[in-house]
Design an enzyme around this catalytic site. Structure first.
Site: not given
Length: 259
Positions: A23, A101, A153, A166, A170
């Site tokens: 990424g 990433n 995150s 998400y 994470k």
């Protein structure tokens, strides 16, 4: 002062080492690829969008660094194996540093979130980190310079609203990090995670919405968004000899969001 212009003391030098960054066509991934190259690493810049990866690699080369590029869908085991081998070839068959990433978002409140949205985000973040790590591990050395750096995150540490997929992905990356750290320690390979917060395309919706932006800034102790370039040196630290005895840890690089 740009990342390319910073000098790194010997303990932070990555001369003679290779890195694969997923990424890395934009945002934090791009900044990390540039910072690793500035510290001396030969970097394979990968991204789902090959032209974006190519542009970053060419820019690194133009500023005196060593880089190559490749298209990579992190969910694809065959592509992950090819990219890992290509990165290792930058350093005589050894891949020293992997940065997982690559990311994606598909926001929705839980009642409206589809299974496809959930599986997509889990696939890119968590399954992707597993897939690339699995492919890369055979090229990582046992001499104490092997590093896996995962990107998590604050959502994985504290939860979030409107992005159950998400937050779950994470949080899963944190579990992956800690488990891999225990398994790979016998090979002197360290595995750590960073939880950054920066002004990138993935945070644009929040940053450009007056109400959402105000709420987010209220959560950040420093009261501002970081640039990707501010985040990147933390990755250099974990990739370097300065962090040779640190493994299984999660470092928030978020201006005090989760303190």
């Amino acid at each position: 002062m740009t990342v390319e212009q910073r000098s790194y003391p010997a303990v932070f030098s990555l001369q003679g080492r290779s890195a694969l960054v997923t990424g890395a066509g934009a945002g934090i991934g791009e900044a990390v690829a540039r910072a690793l190259a500035a510290a001396g690493a030969a970097v394979l810049v990968t991204d789902l969008e090959e032209e974006a990866a190519r542009a970053v690699a060419e820019s690194i080369i133009a500023t005196g660094g060593t880089a190559s590029h490749a298209a990579l869908d992190v969910r694809n085991a065959e592509q992950a194996a090819t990219a890992s081998r290509q990165a290792a070839e930058l350093n005589g068959g050894t891949l020293n540093i992997l940065v997982n990433n690559a990311g994606a978002i598909a926001p929705a409140m839980f009642p409206k979130m589809t299974a496809e949205q959930f599986e997509f985000v889990i696939g890119v973040h968590l399954v992707g980190s597993f897939t690339v790590s699995h492919a890369a591990q055979e090229f990582l050395p046992d001499d104490g310079t092997g590093r896996i750096l995962n990107v998590t995150s604050a959502a994985g540490l504290t939860g979030t609203i409107g992005q159950v997929n998400y937050g779950s992905a994470k949080a899963g990356i944190i579990g992956l990090t800690k488990s891999l750290a225990k398994e790979l320690a016998r090979r002197q390979i360290t595995v750590n995670a960073l939880a950054p917060l920066a002004a990138t395309a993935m945070t644009e919706t929040v940053r450009t919405n007056e109400k959402l932006s105000a709420k987010q800034l209220a959560r950040i102790a420093m009261g501002r968004w970081a640039t990707p370039e501010e985040i990147a040196p933390s990755f250099v630290f974990f990739a370097s000899d300065a962090a040779s005895y640190i493994t299984g840890q999660v470092l928030p690089v978020d201006g005090g969001t989760v303190v």
